[in-house]
Design a protein around this motif. Structure first.
Motif, PDB file in Angstrom:
ATOM      1  N   GLN A   1       0.830  -1.197   0.000  1.00  0.00           N
ATOM      2  CA  GLN A   1       0.000   0.000   0.000  1.00  0.00           C
ATOM      3  C   GLN A   1       0.866   1.249   0.000  1.00  0.00           C
ATOM      4  O   GLN A   1       1.943   1.276   0.588  1.00  0.00           O
ATOM      5  N   LEU A   2       0.361   2.263  -0.677  1.00  0.00           N
ATOM      6  CA  LEU A   2       1.050   3.552  -0.706  1.00  0.00           C
ATOM      7  C   LEU A   2       0.559   4.413   0.452  1.00  0.00           C
ATOM      8  O   LEU A   2      -0.624   4.438   0.768  1.00  0.00           O
ATOM      9  N   THR A   3       1.480   5.136   1.026  1.00  0.00           N
ATOM     10  CA  THR A   3       1.118   6.040   2.109  1.00  0.00           C
ATOM     11  C   THR A   3       1.267   7.476   1.629  1.00  0.00           C
ATOM     12  O   THR A   3       1.818   7.747   0.552  1.00  0.00           O
ATOM     13  N   LYS A   4       0.799   8.404   2.425  1.00  0.00           N
ATOM     14  CA  LYS A   4       0.965   9.816   2.097  1.00  0.00           C
ATOM     15  C   LYS A   4       2.441  10.181   2.017  1.00  0.00           C
ATOM     16  O   LYS A   4       2.846  10.978   1.176  1.00  0.00           O
ATOM     17  N   ASN A   5       3.238   9.592   2.863  1.00  0.00           N
ATOM     18  CA  ASN A   5       4.683   9.851   2.841  1.00  0.00           C
ATOM     19  C   ASN A   5       5.311   9.379   1.527  1.00  0.00           C
ATOM     20  O   ASN A   5       6.211  10.027   0.986  1.00  0.00           O
ATOM     21  N   ASP A   6       4.847   8.221   1.027  1.00  0.00           N
ATOM     22  CA  ASP A   6       5.344   7.721  -0.255  1.00  0.00           C
ATOM     23  C   ASP A   6       5.013   8.696  -1.383  1.00  0.00           C
ATOM     24  O   ASP A   6       5.845   8.993  -2.237  1.00  0.00           O
ATOM     25  N   LEU A   7       3.777   9.184  -1.378  1.00  0.00           N
ATOM     26  CA  LEU A   7       3.360  10.129  -2.413  1.00  0.00           C
ATOM     27  C   LEU A   7       4.114  11.448  -2.295  1.00  0.00           C
ATOM     28  O   LEU A   7       4.483  12.056  -3.300  1.00  0.00           O
ATOM     29  N   GLU A   8       4.347  11.903  -1.090  1.00  0.00           N
ATOM     30  CA  GLU A   8       5.101  13.136  -0.881  1.00  0.00           C
ATOM     31  C   GLU A   8       6.547  12.979  -1.368  1.00  0.00           C
ATOM     32  O   GLU A   8       7.107  13.873  -1.999  1.00  0.00           O
ATOM     33  N   ALA A   9       7.136  11.829  -1.122  1.00  0.00           N
ATOM     34  CA  ALA A   9       8.500  11.558  -1.593  1.00  0.00           C
ATOM     35  C   ALA A   9       8.539  11.533  -3.125  1.00  0.00           C
ATOM     36  O   ALA A   9       9.469  12.059  -3.742  1.00  0.00           O
ATOM     37  N   LEU A  10       7.519  10.939  -3.732  1.00  0.00           N
ATOM     38  CA  LEU A  10       7.432  10.909  -5.193  1.00  0.00           C
ATOM     39  C   LEU A  10       7.290  12.321  -5.756  1.00  0.00           C
ATOM     40  O   LEU A  10       7.973  12.692  -6.707  1.00  0.00           O
ATOM     41  N   ARG A  11       6.434  13.133  -5.139  1.00  0.00           N
ATOM     42  CA  ARG A  11       6.247  14.511  -5.584  1.00  0.00           C
ATOM     43  C   ARG A  11       7.548  15.300  -5.493  1.00  0.00           C
ATOM     44  O   ARG A  11       7.935  16.000  -6.420  1.00  0.00           O
ATOM     45  N   THR A  12       8.243  15.152  -4.386  1.00  0.00           N
ATOM     46  CA  THR A  12       9.519  15.852  -4.192  1.00  0.00           C
ATOM     47  C   THR A  12      10.531  15.438  -5.250  1.00  0.00           C
ATOM     48  O   THR A  12      11.219  16.276  -5.835  1.00  0.00           O
ATOM     49  N   ARG A  13      10.602  14.151  -5.520  1.00  0.00           N
ATOM     50  CA  ARG A  13      11.551  13.639  -6.520  1.00  0.00           C
ATOM     51  C   ARG A  13      11.195  14.150  -7.923  1.00  0.00           C
ATOM     52  O   ARG A  13      12.077  14.550  -8.689  1.00  0.00           O
ATOM     53  N   LEU A  14       9.914  14.138  -8.259  1.00  0.00           N
ATOM     54  CA  LEU A  14       9.485  14.626  -9.575  1.00  0.00           C
ATOM     55  C   LEU A  14       9.800  16.110  -9.746  1.00  0.00           C
ATOM     56  O   LEU A  14      10.289  16.532 -10.802  1.00  0.00           O
ATOM     57  N   LEU A  15       9.515  16.897  -8.728  1.00  0.00           N
ATOM     58  CA  LEU A  15       9.826  18.327  -8.807  1.00  0.00           C
ATOM     59  C   LEU A  15      11.319  18.563  -8.975  1.00  0.00           C
ATOM     60  O   LEU A  15      11.747  19.417  -9.756  1.00  0.00           O
ATOM     61  N   PHE A  16      12.129  17.799  -8.260  1.00  0.00           N
ATOM     62  CA  PHE A  16      13.581  17.918  -8.386  1.00  0.00           C
ATOM     63  C   PHE A  16      14.029  17.562  -9.800  1.00  0.00           C
ATOM     64  O   PHE A  16      14.825  18.279 -10.418  1.00  0.00           O
ATOM     65  N   ASP A  17      13.498  16.455 -10.334  1.00  0.00           N
ATOM     66  CA  ASP A  17      13.867  16.022 -11.685  1.00  0.00           C
ATOM     67  C   ASP A  17      13.458  17.056 -12.738  1.00  0.00           C
ATOM     68  O   ASP A  17      14.221  17.343 -13.665  1.00  0.00           O
ATOM     69  N   ILE A  18      12.276  17.613 -12.606  1.00  0.00           N
ATOM     70  CA  ILE A  18      11.812  18.635 -13.554  1.00  0.00           C
ATOM     71  C   ILE A  18      12.702  19.859 -13.495  1.00  0.00           C
ATOM     72  O   ILE A  18      13.084  20.426 -14.525  1.00  0.00           O
ATOM     73  N   GLU A  19      13.062  20.267 -12.296  1.00  0.00           N
ATOM     74  CA  GLU A  19      13.943  21.428 -12.140  1.00  0.00           C
ATOM     75  C   GLU A  19      15.302  21.171 -12.790  1.00  0.00           C
ATOM     76  O   GLU A  19      15.852  22.049 -13.455  1.00  0.00           O
ATOM     77  N   GLN A  20      15.831  19.972 -12.637  1.00  0.00           N
ATOM     78  CA  GLN A  20      17.111  19.617 -13.252  1.00  0.00           C
ATOM     79  C   GLN A  20      17.025  19.690 -14.778  1.00  0.00           C
ATOM     80  O   GLN A  20      17.922  20.200 -15.441  1.00  0.00           O
ATOM     81  N   ILE A  21      15.940  19.179 -15.319  1.00  0.00           N
ATOM     82  CA  ILE A  21      15.754  19.200 -16.780  1.00  0.00           C
ATOM     83  C   ILE A  21      15.665  20.636 -17.283  1.00  0.00           C
ATOM     84  O   ILE A  21      16.292  21.003 -18.278  1.00  0.00           O
ATOM     85  N   LEU A  22      14.906  21.461 -16.601  1.00  0.00           N
ATOM     86  CA  LEU A  22      14.768  22.861 -17.017  1.00  0.00           C
ATOM     87  C   LEU A  22      16.077  23.614 -16.908  1.00  0.00           C
ATOM     88  O   LEU A  22      16.392  24.451 -17.758  1.00  0.00           O
ATOM     89  N   ASN A  23      16.868  23.328 -15.903  1.00  0.00           N
ATOM     90  CA  ASN A  23      18.168  23.986 -15.754  1.00  0.00           C
ATOM     91  C   ASN A  23      19.120  23.579 -16.867  1.00  0.00           C
ATOM     92  O   ASN A  23      19.862  24.402 -17.382  1.00  0.00           O
ATOM     93  N   ARG A  24      19.100  22.324 -17.257  1.00  0.00           N
ATOM     94  CA  ARG A  24      19.937  21.869 -18.364  1.00  0.00           C
ATOM     95  C   ARG A  24      19.500  22.497 -19.680  1.00  0.00           C
ATOM     96  O   ARG A  24      20.309  22.874 -20.499  1.00  0.00           O
TER      97      ARG A  24
END
Length: 85
Positions: free
Chosen positions: A3-26
């Motif tokens: 089962q997914l928890t709120k913490n799992d979803l929050e970690a996924l959101r944080t990782r996605l935002l970080f990845d998007i920021e990296q792509i935009l910076n490149r």
């Protein structure tokens, strides 16, 4: 099944935002690959839609078609028009 928890979803959101920021910076670090829609190119170069289409069909510039819209490489267009003058 795990089962997914709120913490799992929050970690996924944080990782996605970080990845998007990296792509935009490149993307911002390489200005030679700037792509613009037809309307922006027509306004920038003061040319008609038919002129953009003819240049595209003649194969003088690189372009991408994404979901029905054409995107043109700004560097190619600037080089093309500077060569013609």
């Amino acid at each position: 099944m795990e089962q997914l928890t709120k913490n799992d979803l929050e970690a996924l959101r944080t990782r996605l935002l970080f990845d998007i920021e990296q792509i935009l910076n490149r993307k911002g670090s390489s200005p030679e690959f700037e792509w613009f829609r037809s309307k922006a190119i027509r306004k920038l170069m003061d040319i008609s839609p038919a002129t953009v289409q003819n240049i595209r069909i003649a194969g003088k510039i690189r372009y991408k078609k994404i979901m029905g819209s054409y995107y043109y490489n700004k560097t190619d267009l600037m080089k093309l028009f500077s060569d013609e003058k």
